[in-house]
Design an enzyme around this catalytic site. Structure first.
Site, PDB file in Angstrom:
ATOM      1  N   LYS A  48       8.147   7.050  -5.983  1.00  0.00           N
ATOM      2  CA  LYS A  48       7.757   6.510  -7.283  1.00  0.00           C
ATOM      3  C   LYS A  48       6.243   6.423  -7.437  1.00  0.00           C
ATOM      4  O   LYS A  48       5.678   6.937  -8.390  1.00  0.00           O
ATOM      5  CB  LYS A  48       8.369   5.118  -7.499  1.00  0.00           C
ATOM      6  CG  LYS A  48       9.792   5.131  -8.018  1.00  0.00           C
ATOM      7  CD  LYS A  48      10.797   5.535  -6.974  1.00  0.00           C
ATOM      8  CE  LYS A  48      12.231   5.461  -7.495  1.00  0.00           C
ATOM      9  NZ  LYS A  48      13.201   5.886  -6.471  1.00  0.00           N
ATOM     10  N   ASP A  99      13.203  -3.221   2.018  1.00  0.00           N
ATOM     11  CA  ASP A  99      13.249  -1.994   1.249  1.00  0.00           C
ATOM     12  C   ASP A  99      12.056  -2.059   0.296  1.00  0.00           C
ATOM     13  O   ASP A  99      12.021  -2.876  -0.612  1.00  0.00           O
ATOM     14  CB  ASP A  99      14.568  -1.886   0.470  1.00  0.00           C
ATOM     15  CG  ASP A  99      14.702  -0.547  -0.236  1.00  0.00           C
ATOM     16  OD1 ASP A  99      13.697   0.187  -0.328  1.00  0.00           O
ATOM     17  OD2 ASP A  99      15.812  -0.228  -0.709  1.00  0.00           O
ATOM     18  N   TRP A 159      20.730  -2.327  -5.035  1.00  0.00           N
ATOM     19  CA  TRP A 159      20.789  -0.892  -5.322  1.00  0.00           C
ATOM     20  C   TRP A 159      22.143  -0.343  -4.888  1.00  0.00           C
ATOM     21  O   TRP A 159      22.626  -0.651  -3.806  1.00  0.00           O
ATOM     22  CB  TRP A 159      19.648  -0.190  -4.587  1.00  0.00           C
ATOM     23  CG  TRP A 159      19.586   1.298  -4.747  1.00  0.00           C
ATOM     24  CD1 TRP A 159      19.763   2.025  -5.888  1.00  0.00           C
ATOM     25  CD2 TRP A 159      19.335   2.245  -3.706  1.00  0.00           C
ATOM     26  NE1 TRP A 159      19.613   3.366  -5.634  1.00  0.00           N
ATOM     27  CE2 TRP A 159      19.347   3.524  -4.299  1.00  0.00           C
ATOM     28  CE3 TRP A 159      19.084   2.136  -2.342  1.00  0.00           C
ATOM     29  CZ2 TRP A 159      19.133   4.696  -3.568  1.00  0.00           C
ATOM     30  CZ3 TRP A 159      18.856   3.290  -1.610  1.00  0.00           C
ATOM     31  CH2 TRP A 159      18.887   4.555  -2.224  1.00  0.00           C
TER      32      TRP A 159
END
Length: 397
Positions: A247, A212, A131
């Site tokens: 999300k 993560d 990311w």
């Protein structure tokens, strides 16, 4: 005058793309850059489970007083239940402590600052690619960044042997950033057997895993997506998890996440967690309440939790359908290049293999916006915009 000496910062590779998209006056433009779920109407909905939880909170809330540094305890308990599952030994032994934090980014930053200030761990290994904001977060906390190979462009798949080879050169005490599921940006995850290999490698090399975990439930399912984390937690005595509910609960602007420490004993994790709280106190002092109360209300109510799980399943299945439709539509546009790997990837993103030149051409000539690395947000695809996307890609190949 001091501000006149400050240089203009480069635009963020993802959020800057959104700014350019908003400024684009063309109709029919498509934004596949930022990682936000869209439904078939192209909207980012508020989940029905969230609406119902908010109604309950509105009726029962009696105070806007400060939370403690670690946030809502019911929320922190719910986080551990999702991460480790019912009855996990880490939870039974009280070797895990959790602090609410502002989103996944805030969770990672708290973890990074805690490590940099309180341990000898000064180097973190991140996947290549990863990311775009990871390096910014860890550099801001003064951690040295090294990369391990993860993606093999020739096969559009992970390069696990290279990953193991690179991490085998890491030093005792080094940190290893691991994507719990739905790897961002590739969408390519480790198998159960590979997770076991990584867990044993971390144990042997005395490496500290930092997970993560931003997409739980967007891969194969809520429990299924946590399998890798649980394998590592069963093997490695110390680890850290930074998770987010942006999300899977659709709580993007509530900025709700958590940082969880797992220690080798209850005594050691209590000491370490005191420094996590100290890090938070010197930063934002204590977290906002609303997002945590939404999550804990849903997960603490059997009917709301079941509704949330159904809604999450619908989102996961819609993304999977868009992957299949994308591959099929490219074929119907006459594309002979093999894009079948897209349908084998997980989560919101796919690593398309498009070059920077092709990405720029898509934006300039067709109003289709994707990240310069070639990462595509499959969650932004719909049946309506699919022909536009695929015609544009076919024209630049």
């Amino acid at each position: 005058m001091i501000f006149t000496q400050v240089e203009l910062a480069p635009a963020d590779p993802i959020l800057g793309l959104t700014d350019a998209f908003k400024a684009d006056k063309r109709t029919g433009k498509v934004n596949l850059g930022v990682g936000i779920y869209k439904n078939e109407a192209g909207l980012t909905p508020i989940l029905a489970s969230v609406k119902q939880a908010e109604a309950k909170l509105l009726a029962s809330e009696e105070s806007k007083s400060y939370l403690g540094i670690e946030g809502v305890q019911a929320y922190n308990d719910a986080v551990q239940s999702l991460l480790f599952g019912a009855g996990h030994q880490v939870v039974k032994d009280k070797r895990a402590l959790t602090a609410q934090a502002p989103g996944g980014t805030g969770s990672l930053r708290v973890a990074a600052e805690f490590l940099a200030r309180n341990t000898k761990s000064k180097t973190i290994w991140v996947s290549n690619p990863t990311w775009a904001n990871h390096k910014n977060i860890f550099q801001s906390a003064s951690l040295e960044i090294k990369e391990y190979r993860y993606y093999k462009a020739e096969t559009h798949d992970k390069d696990f042997d290279a990953m193991v080879e690179d991490l085998s050169s890491a030093q005792a005490g080094d940190l290893v950033l691991l994507h719990g599921c739905c790897h961002n940006p590739t969408g390519i995850d480790l198998t159960q057997a590979q997770w076991k290999t990584i867990a044993q490698l971390c144990l042997k090399q005395e490496l500290v895993p930092l997970f993560d975990f931003a997409y739980q439930g967007f891969g194969d399912g809520v429990d299924e997506d946590a399998n890798g984390l649980r394998v590592v937690a069963d093997t490695v005595p110390e680890l850290i998890i930074a998770n987010s509910f942006s999300k899977n609960f659709g709580l993007y602007n509530e900025r709700i996440g958590a940082v969880t420490l797992v220690g080798d004993s209850q005594e050691s994790v209590v000491k370490a967690f005191s420094q996590v709280k100290s890090t938070i106190r010197g930063n934002y002092s204590n977290p906002p309440a609303h997002g945590a109360l939404i999550v804990s209300t849903i997960l603490g109510d059997a009917e709301l939790k079941a509704l949330w799980e159904r809604e999450l399943k619908e989102m996961r299945e819609r993304i999977a359908k868009m992957r299949t439709l994308f591959v099929e539509t490219l074929k119907s546009e006459g594309v002979t290049q093999d894009f079948s790997f897209i349908s084998r990837q997980n989560g919101m993103f796919s690593f398309s293999g498009l070059t920077k030149e092709q990405v720029a051409q898509l934006k300039d000539e067709h109003g289709v916006y994707i990240v310069g690395s070639g990462r595509i947000s499959v969650a932004g695809m719909t049946k309506e915009n699919m022909p536009v996307i695929c015609k544009a890609i076919a024209s630049v190949l």
